[in-house]
Design a protein around this motif. Structure first.
Motif, short mmCIF file in Angstrom:
data_model
loop_
_atom_site.label_atom_id
_atom_site.label_comp_id
_atom_site.label_asym_id
_atom_site.label_seq_id
_atom_site.Cartn_x
_atom_site.Cartn_y
_atom_site.Cartn_z
N PHE A 115 14.03 0.95 -2.39
CA PHE A 115 14.40 -0.44 -2.56
C PHE A 115 15.86 -0.58 -2.97
CE2 PHE A 115 10.38 -1.28 -1.46
CZ PHE A 115 9.39 -1.30 -2.42
N LEU A 177 2.50 -0.50 -6.74
CA LEU A 177 2.67 -0.62 -5.29
C LEU A 177 2.25 0.66 -4.60
CD1 LEU A 177 3.74 -2.30 -2.93
CD2 LEU A 177 5.92 -1.17 -3.23
N LEU A 184 -4.84 1.06 0.54
CA LEU A 184 -4.87 0.52 1.89
C LEU A 184 -5.23 1.60 2.90
CD1 LEU A 184 -4.21 -1.87 3.84
CD2 LEU A 184 -1.89 -1.02 3.89
N LEU B 145 14.20 -6.18 -6.01
CA LEU B 145 13.01 -6.99 -6.23
C LEU B 145 12.61 -7.73 -4.96
CD1 LEU B 145 13.22 -8.59 -9.78
CD2 LEU B 145 11.45 -7.10 -8.84
N VAL B 147 13.13 -6.75 -1.80
CA VAL B 147 12.48 -5.82 -0.87
C VAL B 147 11.09 -5.47 -1.38
CG1 VAL B 147 12.77 -3.66 0.37
CG2 VAL B 147 14.77 -4.91 -0.40
N PHE B 148 10.99 -5.25 -2.70
CA PHE B 148 9.70 -4.94 -3.31
C PHE B 148 8.70 -6.04 -3.02
CE2 PHE B 148 6.76 -3.40 -6.37
CZ PHE B 148 6.28 -4.49 -7.07
N VAL B 151 7.49 -5.93 0.67
CA VAL B 151 6.56 -4.83 0.94
C VAL B 151 5.22 -5.10 0.26
CG1 VAL B 151 6.19 -2.37 0.62
CG2 VAL B 151 8.43 -3.19 1.24
N LEU B 152 5.26 -5.62 -0.98
CA LEU B 152 4.02 -5.89 -1.71
C LEU B 152 3.16 -6.89 -0.95
CD1 LEU B 152 2.59 -5.28 -4.41
CD2 LEU B 152 3.59 -7.39 -5.28
N ILE B 155 1.48 -5.25 2.06
CA ILE B 155 0.40 -4.34 1.70
C ILE B 155 -0.83 -5.13 1.26
CG2 ILE B 155 -0.30 -2.46 0.19
CD1 ILE B 155 1.78 -1.53 2.03
N GLY B 158 -2.58 -6.60 4.14
CA GLY B 158 -3.34 -5.59 4.86
C GLY B 158 -4.65 -5.28 4.17
N ILE B 159 -4.61 -5.14 2.84
CA ILE B 159 -5.82 -4.80 2.10
C ILE B 159 -6.84 -5.92 2.23
CG2 ILE B 159 -6.77 -4.46 -0.20
CD1 ILE B 159 -4.29 -2.95 -0.93
N LEU B 162 -8.43 -5.94 5.67
CA LEU B 162 -9.41 -4.87 5.89
C LEU B 162 -10.69 -5.11 5.10
CD1 LEU B 162 -7.41 -1.54 6.04
CD2 LEU B 162 -8.61 -2.70 7.84
N VAL B 163 -10.55 -5.57 3.84
CA VAL B 163 -11.75 -5.79 3.02
C VAL B 163 -12.61 -6.88 3.62
CG1 VAL B 163 -12.54 -6.59 0.78
CG2 VAL B 163 -10.71 -4.94 0.90
N ALA B 165 -12.66 -7.90 6.74
CA ALA B 165 -13.25 -7.43 7.99
C ALA B 165 -14.44 -6.53 7.70
CB ALA B 165 -12.20 -6.66 8.81
N GLY B 166 -14.32 -5.70 6.65
CA GLY B 166 -15.43 -4.82 6.30
C GLY B 166 -16.64 -5.60 5.85
N GLN B 169 -18.25 -7.27 8.83
CA GLN B 169 -18.96 -6.29 9.66
C GLN B 169 -20.30 -5.94 9.02
OE1 GLN B 169 -17.14 -2.42 10.10
NE2 GLN B 169 -16.78 -2.82 12.27
N ARG B 170 -20.26 -5.77 7.69
CA ARG B 170 -21.50 -5.39 7.02
C ARG B 170 -22.52 -6.52 7.08
NH1 ARG B 170 -19.62 -3.73 2.07
NH2 ARG B 170 -18.50 -2.13 3.18
#
Lengths: 592, 223
Positions: A115, A177, A184, B145, B147-148, B151-152, B155, B158-159, B162-163, B165-166, B169-170
């Motif tokens: 970063f 993070l 993930l 901060l 950029v952080f 990215v945060l 992520i 994404g989590i 996925l959760v 979708a899971g 599916q279940r």
């Protein structure tokens, strides 16, 4: 109801990539070049390859075969081999747990540097100014700007282990993070891990190739390469060379953690794990050599740069003191001019003499660094002097992240596979929740490493959490498979799986060579620890601007003992518990 | 008489301007380092410019326009290029302006003096005058901060994806399996059961040979 079938890798390539991604880690980048430099340069490759053949490939094949045959995580697999060996599986899980606690902190640091790479100039390129803006920060003046950035701005390190200090919120954020990223990737098990490893296995190679091209074209890179590759064959007579080679092969492949067993358990039973074992171990070793070529060209560049700066400083000093014309003193005529000045102005020269340093390229190249010092200080110092440093910085820290996350995937797989295999836990909670809980617990414990004294605790874990325990675990594993399970039975299993029996090379290595080697390593380390007496560590002294050696306090030694005991004691305890349980069952049966 | 006054002035100048004199400053230029091939040679014209710049700085600082170029004295010019200079006070006889005033004046106008010579603080050094280093430009929010944060967010998105979708599916799988179970129950109710096996499955006409045991004879080794 039909039993849920075990998840599998989509194709064998995912499995190979997962193993490569796990085995090729930070150790290949920051430990192997150091060992090469310390133990004879190009000559170190001889013991390295011998150890690879005697120890690396056979043990890797063994673990992969066990995992693929038993189709369970480490606890289940060893229970099948012999019920008394459930302790081995538990020990593996405990060691993996310790490792995942501290290893992700490295990823947090890599995120932090990543970063900070989006600035011009890079924050570690210059020292910050002091409070009244007349000069630079005192601590930064004493040391270099890159070391200052690492020790003060990143770690905010305390002067010793006893001074714990407070949690650094910036590091804590980066650690959170890092754990979110790991979560993930492992959240859906092999489904998600299988896709992620395509990236984490291949991206580091792309970056290494870019760095190789950049590194070889840097001014002064050749000096580093010549220095590294000139073999100093007399080091071969030093036993430490052979021990370091054996240790490096052993830990570089990540044997004994249970990760390889976990990965292999998701294979099709007919997967050719013999071929994969050879491929993975060869790729791991070649990557180490490749990474050290890159590292040494960077070393050469940095050493040449520092040497030339030193020479320029001397020239400037002489020019200013004697009011000589600019350009009259160059690197080439420096020595003659120094003698001329010494003869013509002896008093002034004598006054100046203490400040005139003898600049030596050899001395700059001799500074051998390993570990976080190499990755975060030496490399960032070299990067700040390149053109377009932001680009190279971003690439480099992304590569470190990929290597670190790839290894973390293996570590967490080693912990989660036994948990999801055990019906007691897996029936009650979905795997997303289990992964989440494991990541959360690790993150909270990992906050200890973000305190001011955190780096000292990190060093404790790095040096002691896994070393002795792993040797013992792998020794018990090899002996168990060869002598308790029986090498003939194992041969037959392999024949069913792969279609051919292992040849005499594998059998001799498994039965004799590898166990003997591990026993000798074990004995060496124990005697080394006993002979050294008190354990010491390197603490950063802000007033001097360098590292000083200090003794560990009592409670730190207790923690070290606990770390080693927690994993090694599992093996005998597990055997004892199974023995007691069997006894009780036999007694209760006989009384019926 | 003219010669006498000239020589007196020259001697007085030499008295005022010499290395380590009171209120004198040493200046060092590194023209070749700064400009490389475009370096200019240091000659009398450059010295004149320097005197002019110092006089300008003194005028701006004290805002009385009495300092003349002739008030600035240069001496001991070396090949390096370095020299000493001193500023005389024309109102008082044969004295120099206090060093603190000269220092303050130069400090105030350092930028202008540097630019006149195409040099910087490092290449045009006034040895006793420390320059205030300019702090680096700090944006209001630290860049890292930002950029952080980016990215945060990625992520976490994404989590969550996925959760969710899971879970979906279940739920679908559970619904499917409960549907299948319901169907099986319905079928079972209408079927008569004999020993737990639905009667339709049993072919009551002829016995069924169980295939598993059919090849029984072949399993044993022949005598």
């Amino acid at each position: 109801a039909m039993e849920k079938s075990r998840p599998l890798w989509d194709n064998p390539l995912q499995f190979v990539f997962a193993c490569i991604s796990y085995a090729v880690g930070l150790g290949n980048v920051w430990r192997f070049p150091y060992l090469c430099q310390m133990y004879g340069g190009g000559g170190f490759l001889i013991p390295y390859f011998i150890m690879l053949i005697v120890e690396g490939m056979p043990l890797l094949y063994l673990e992969l075969a066990v995992g693929q045959r038993m189709r369970q995580g480490s606890i289940g697999a060893w229970k099948i081999i012999s019920p008394y060996l459930c302790g081995v599986g538990v020990a593996s899980v405990v060691v993996s747990f310790f490792l995942s606690m501290y290893y992700n902190v490295i990823n947090a640091w890599a995120f932090w540097y990543l970063f900070h790479s989006f600035q011009d100039p890079l924050p570690w390129a210059t020292c910050p100014l002091n409070s009244n803006r007349t000069g630079y920060e005192e601590e930064c003046e004493k040391t270099s700007s890159t070391q200052y950035f690492w020790y003060r701005e990143t770690l905010n390190i305390s002067p010793s282990l006893e001074v714990s200090g407070s949690v650094q919120w910036e590091q804590a954020l980066c650690l959170m993070l890092a754990w979110l990223v790991v979560y993930l990737c492992i959240l859906r098990g092999t489904e998600s891990t299988g896709k992620v490893v395509y990236v984490t296995a291949s991206l580091p190679y792309c970056v290494l190739i870019i760095y190789l091209i950049r590194g070889l074209t840097l001014h002064g890179a050749v000096n580093g390469l010549i220095y590294m590759f000139t073999p100093k064959l007399e080091q071969l007579s030093n036993p430490k060379t052979w021990i370091s080679a054996a240790t490096q092969i052993f830990f570089s492949l990540g044997l004994g953690f249970g990760s390889l067993i976990a990965f292999a358990s998701y294979n099709e039973p007919s997967n050719n794990c013999e071929r994969h074992a050879v491929i993975v171990s060869l790729i791991n070793s070649t990557t180490s050599i490749f990474a050290s070529i890159v590292t040494f060209s960077i070393y050469g560049f940095k050493a040449t740069f520092n040497y030339e700066s030193c020479v320029n400083k001397v020239i400037l000093l002489l020019m200013n003191a004697f009011d000589l014309e600019e350009g009259s003193l160059t690197a080439d005529n420096l020595n003659e001019m120094k003698e001329y000045l010494m003869a013509t102005y002896p008093q002034e020269y004598a006054q100046l003499a203490p400040q005139l340093k003898n600049c030596s390229l050899e001395a700059e190249l001799d500074t051998a660094v390993q570990g976080t010092g190499l990755a975060f200080i030496v490399y960032s110092e070299a990067i700040k002097n390149m053109e377009v440093p932001q680009l190279y910085s971003v690439l480099y820290f992304i590569m470190l992240l990929m290597l670190g996350i790839g290894s973390m995937l293996g570590n967490t797989a080693a912990i989660l596979t036994p948990l999801t295999d055990s019906k007691a836990i897996a029936a009650r909670f979905p795997k997303e929740v289990i992964s989440g809980v494991v990541c959360f617990i690790n993150c909270v414990i990992g906050l200890t490493f973000t305190m001011e004294a955190g780096n000292y605790w990190f060093d404790i874990f790095n040096d002691y959490a896994a070393t002795l325990s792993l040797l013992l675990i792998v020794l018990v594993e090899t002996i168990a498979v060869c002598y308790i399970y029986g090498i003939r039975r194992f041969e037959k299993d392999l024949h069913t799986m792969i279609g051919r029996k292992p040849n005499w090379y594998w059998k001799i290595m498994w039965a004799f060579a590898s166990p003997l080697l591990i026993i000798s390593l074990f004995i060496f380390y124990i005697t080394d620890y006993i002979l050294t007496g008190t354990l010491q560590y390197q603490a950063w002294d802000a007033t001097q601007g360098q590292l000083v050696t200090k003794d560990y306090p009592g409670y730190a030694l207790a923690v070290i003992g606990l770390l080693v005991a927690a994993s090694t004691m599992c093996i005998p305890l597990g055997a004892l518990l199974t023995f007691i349980r069997k006894r009780l069952k036999r007694e209760s049966c006989s009384t019926v | 008489v003219l010669l006498l006054t000239l020589s007196v002035v020259a001697i007085a100048d030499a008295e005022l301007c010499k290395p380590d004199a009171q209120n004198a400053f040493k200046v060092r230029l590194s023209i070749k380092t700064a400009l490389g091939d475009n370096a200019y040679a240091w000659d009398a014209n450059e010295e004149f410019l320097f005197k002019a710049m110092v006089a300008f700085a003194m005028r701006k600082y004290s805002s009385k326009s009495t300092t003349q170029i002739s008030n600035v004295l240069l001496c001991n010019v070396t090949d390096r290029v370095s020299f000493w200079f001193v500023v005389t006070d024309s109102s008082k006889n044969v004295t120099t302006v206090p060093g603190s005033e000269v220092e303050a004046a130069i400090r105030m106008n350092r930028n202008r003096i540097n630019s006149a010579f195409l040099l910087s603080d490092k290449t045009l050094q006034f040895l006793k005058i420390t320059s205030t280093l300019s702090p680096p430009v700090e944006p209001s929010t630290p860049v890292w901060l930002i950029v952080f944060g980016v990215v945060l967010c990625l992520i976490v998105a994404g989590i969550v994806f996925l959760v969710v979708a899971g879970i979906r599916q279940r739920k679908k799988k559970n619904k499917e399996s409960t549907e299948r179970e319901n169907l099986e129950e319905k079928v079972e109710v209408t079927v008569t059961v004999e020993n737990g096996i639905p009667c339709e499955a049993l072919d009551l006409k002829a016995g069924h040979v169980n295939g598993v045991f059919a090849a029984d004879d072949e399993r044993f080794t022949s005598l």
